[in-house]
Design an enzyme around this catalytic site. Structure first.
Site, PDB file in Angstrom:
ATOM      1  N   GLU A 123       0.814  -1.220   0.000  1.00  0.00           N
ATOM      2  CA  GLU A 123       0.000   0.000   0.000  1.00  0.00           C
ATOM      3  C   GLU A 123       0.845   1.266   0.000  1.00  0.00           C
ATOM      4  O   GLU A 123       0.437   2.283  -0.584  1.00  0.00           O
ATOM      5  CB  GLU A 123      -0.943   0.003   1.207  1.00  0.00           C
ATOM      6  N   PHE A 174     -11.873  -6.997  13.511  1.00  0.00           N
ATOM      7  CA  PHE A 174     -10.745  -7.418  12.675  1.00  0.00           C
ATOM      8  C   PHE A 174     -10.408  -6.325  11.661  1.00  0.00           C
ATOM      9  O   PHE A 174     -11.274  -5.816  10.973  1.00  0.00           O
ATOM     10  CB  PHE A 174     -11.103  -8.723  11.954  1.00  0.00           C
ATOM     11  N   GLN A 175      -9.150  -5.965  11.589  1.00  0.00           N
ATOM     12  CA  GLN A 175      -8.624  -4.934  10.693  1.00  0.00           C
ATOM     13  C   GLN A 175      -9.293  -3.573  10.900  1.00  0.00           C
ATOM     14  O   GLN A 175      -9.476  -2.805   9.958  1.00  0.00           O
ATOM     15  CB  GLN A 175      -8.724  -5.375   9.223  1.00  0.00           C
ATOM     16  N   LYS A 191     -17.625  -0.513   5.276  1.00  0.00           N
ATOM     17  CA  LYS A 191     -18.041  -1.501   4.281  1.00  0.00           C
ATOM     18  C   LYS A 191     -19.540  -1.441   4.013  1.00  0.00           C
ATOM     19  O   LYS A 191     -19.977  -1.510   2.853  1.00  0.00           O
ATOM     20  CB  LYS A 191     -17.643  -2.896   4.756  1.00  0.00           C
ATOM     21  N   MET A 235      24.359   8.491   3.475  1.00  0.00           N
ATOM     22  CA  MET A 235      24.245   9.769   4.165  1.00  0.00           C
ATOM     23  C   MET A 235      24.425   9.589   5.670  1.00  0.00           C
ATOM     24  O   MET A 235      25.056  10.431   6.339  1.00  0.00           O
ATOM     25  CB  MET A 235      22.892  10.430   3.872  1.00  0.00           C
TER      26      MET A 235
END
Length: 643
Positions: free
Chosen positions: A62, A124-125, A174, A496
């Site tokens: 993502e 969940f999630q 959803k 760096m």
């Protein structure tokens, strides 16, 4: 959109699902491409996408979707769109959202959310996406009914693209996507009325503009200090008109490269910690800084109280929060950079027609020319049989690049070398992560840039550390037939960080060595469907670049094996002003441990160019040269003469 596609579009009052409304709203906003990855809570939105003319590019992570959206927005000026699911997918978008927020990139992110009844139950999630992203978006919203989706989309695009651009986020449960609504499309007036507190000021104050014009004509040592806001405002042409009218020298910050042509005689290059000596000195000695869309970043100013101490400040910015945030301006102007610059040009013409003459600044320009001749960018040329110099590779890439090539950079030494040694003569040909400094930005951003400008050659310059963070998106590029070209300046280190450990930690290298052989970048590239090329010797550089430029049906990865000992130029007083060294007095036991650790690193790398294996005269000569440069600038910071 074809007539067939238009005929499928829902009509006002037609009952459709929230998912259909979301996709239709994106079409109404003229979205032609989006980047994303489906998952449970956003899945309803992916079904109507099958019949949509919007191209969806399936990413491998993502974060890649967010950076692709940024790259697309950088080069097109249009908002990039990313769509992902809830929970970990939404949190993976935090870095690109913050990156876009700091660099003022227009972007719209759509995230799925658990059903409304499950919100707050640790489902969940589930995560508080709106809460997490509140401080890194211009606007975010949890949409609780399908009826609100069209207005939410319109608001998100309006806010992302107006005023100071930036990212917005729409969080959609959803069940909101699954429920039905009666289609409608809000008018422009309805959108503005729905946002009563959002009224960006685009027109500069007339009195302030006149005062700015007067200061410009009176100044003996003026500098145009140009930031990324000039590009966001599409003000490159107006800037050039102002510079050529007044003959004032121009510096372009890291985010403004290309806003003013590097080959123009008035261009002094990039200022700041890794800028040119000429740009740094000119700003320090100026009596007037005309800041256009710049935010006085710490990497430009160093210690604020020692930065351009004798300069008056004209500060033009569309964001009123920038006025006085770092340096108090003498003439603050809130407004769109293009509109304000055009008004300043008009005001200057009016004043000169009325008999006001500009002060002769030719002596100032002559002094600047002297600094340019005395302190050019310099590096020791590559020699056959020795490790490649990164600057040499960039110069060869630059010279072989087709006209209009877009250069995308990761973050670190290679980013600074790219800005220093490439020539940016066109706007919107330089893409990088400036404010947040996101390692892993380059590869996905280059893919997004190529999607946005398929007619342009797109080269991404990356370090081996950055590349390993998001290289999997080359699978996306291969499968989607997006022929980006990647040049890895591979020095086997986090370069760096290592450079700062040399400067501030007495070469006590801690966790910066990567590997000289693992991974094998050529095999890795080939496994992802790309062409892989390895370059070890200076004599191989040009042929490798020519081969890469000739391949346009798939991505190409060129592994340039560069000297690990190369540092990017930096002005030590500015560096010291932005950091606090932890390397003070240590006891003998600590120093002994440091020596043992350094010896261990030398044994692990088994390379002749590692610190400690270099010839002492080379180190001493470089130290003397850098000490001279540092002392000279410190002298300037203290107010000494430079001519």
């Amino acid at each position: 959109m074809s007539s067939k596609e238009k005929s499928k579009a829902p009509k006002a009052g037609e009952k459709i699902t929230g998912a259909q409304a979301l996709i239709r709203a994106l079409e109404m906003e003229n979205v032609d491409v989006m980047f994303g990855l489906p998952g449970g809570c956003i899945l309803p939105a992916y079904d109507p996408l099958i019949e949509s003319p919007i191209r969806h590019i399936l990413v491998r992570h993502e974060q890649g979707a967010g950076h692709m959206a940024e790259g697309y927005a950088h080069v097109t000026g249009r908002p990039g769109v990313a769509m992902v699911t809830s929970g970990p997918a939404a949190t993976n978008m935090v870095t690109p959202l913050c990156d876009a927020y700091m660099d003022s990139i227009p972007m719209v992110c759509i995230t799925g959310q658990v059903p409304t009844a499950a919100i707050g139950t640790d489902a969940f999630q589930e995560c508080d996406t709106v809460g997490i992203t509140r401080s890194i978006t211009k606007h975010n919203e949890l949409v609780m009914t399908a009826d609100d989706l069209p207005m939410a989309v319109r608001q998100a695009f309006h806010i992302a693209t107006t005023g100071r651009p930036g990212p917005t986020l729409i969080d959609v449960p959803k069940d909101v996507l699954q429920n039905t609504m009666e289609w409608y499309w809000p008018s422009d007036d309805e959108v503005e009325d729905s946002l009563p507190g959002y009224k960006p000021n685009t027109k500069g104050h007339a009195r302030m503009i006149k005062e700015a014009a007067q200061l410009i004509l009176q100044s003996k040592q003026p500098i145009l200090y140009v930031g990324g806001g000039v590009l966001k405002a599409r003000a490159a042409s107006a800037l050039r008109e102002l510079a050529e009218l007044t003959q004032i020298p121009v510096v372009t910050t890291l985010m403004a490269r290309g806003a003013f042509p590097d080959d123009h005689p008035l261009c002094l290059g990039m200022p700041g910690m890794h800028g040119t000596a000429t740009a740094v000195t000119a700003m320090q000695k100026s009596d007037l800084l005309i800041a256009l869309g710049a935010r006085f970043d710490d990497r430009v100013t160093g210690r604020v109280n020692a930065f351009a101490p004798d300069a008056k400040i004209i500060h033009v910015d569309i964001d009123p929060a920038e006025q006085g945030k770092v340096r108090k301006p003498d003439v603050p102007i809130v407004g769109d950079c293009r509109l304000v610059i055009e008004e300043i040009v008009k005001a200057i013409h009016d004043l000169t027609k009325g008999g006001v003459e500009q002060v002769d600044i030719q002596p100032w320009r002559s002094r600047i020319s002297g600094w340019r001749e005395q302190f050019p960018l310099h590096y020791e040329p590559s020699q056959p049989g020795n490790a490649l110099k990164p600057q040499f590779c960039l110069e060869k890439l630059r010279d072989a690049a087709p006209e209009g090539t877009i250069l995308v950079s990761g973050v670190g030494q290679h980013q600074m070398w790219s800005s220093q040694y490439w020539k940016f003569n066109e706007p919107y040909t330089w893409v990088n992560s400036g404010g947040l400094g996101t390692m892993g930005f380059s590869v996905p951003a280059a893919i997004g840039a190529k999607v946005g400008r398929p007619d342009k050659t797109v080269w991404a310059i990356d370090g081996d550390g950055c590349f390993q963070m998001t290289a999997q998106e080359l699978v996306t590029a291969s499968l989607e037939r997006i022929p980006v070209k990647i040049g890895i300046l591979n020095n086997s280190y986090l370069g760096m960080v290592r450079q700062w450990q040399e400067m501030f930690y007495e070469e006590r290298y801690s966790e910066v060595y990567l590997s000289t052989e693992v991974p094998n970048f050529v095999k890795w590239a080939e496994s992802m469907g790309c062409v892989g090329i390895r370059v070890d010797d200076p004599s191989e550089v040009e042929s490798a670049i020519d081969k890469a430029n000739s391949i346009n049906d798939r991505p190409v990865v060129v592994d340039f094996r560069v000297d690990a000992g190369r540092r990017c130029s930096r002005w030590s007083p500015l560096v010291r002003a932005t950091t606090t060294s932890c390397c003070t007095q240590r006891n003998s036991h600590e120093r002994s441990s440091c020596d043992e650790r350094s010896q261990s690193i030398r044994q692990r790398t088994d390379a002749p160019h590692v610190v400690g294996a270099r010839a002492e005269p080379t180190r001493s000569a470089r130290a003397r040269r850098e000490s001279l440069r540092a002392s000279w600038l410190q002298h300037l910071l203290a107010g000494g003469r430079s001519d």
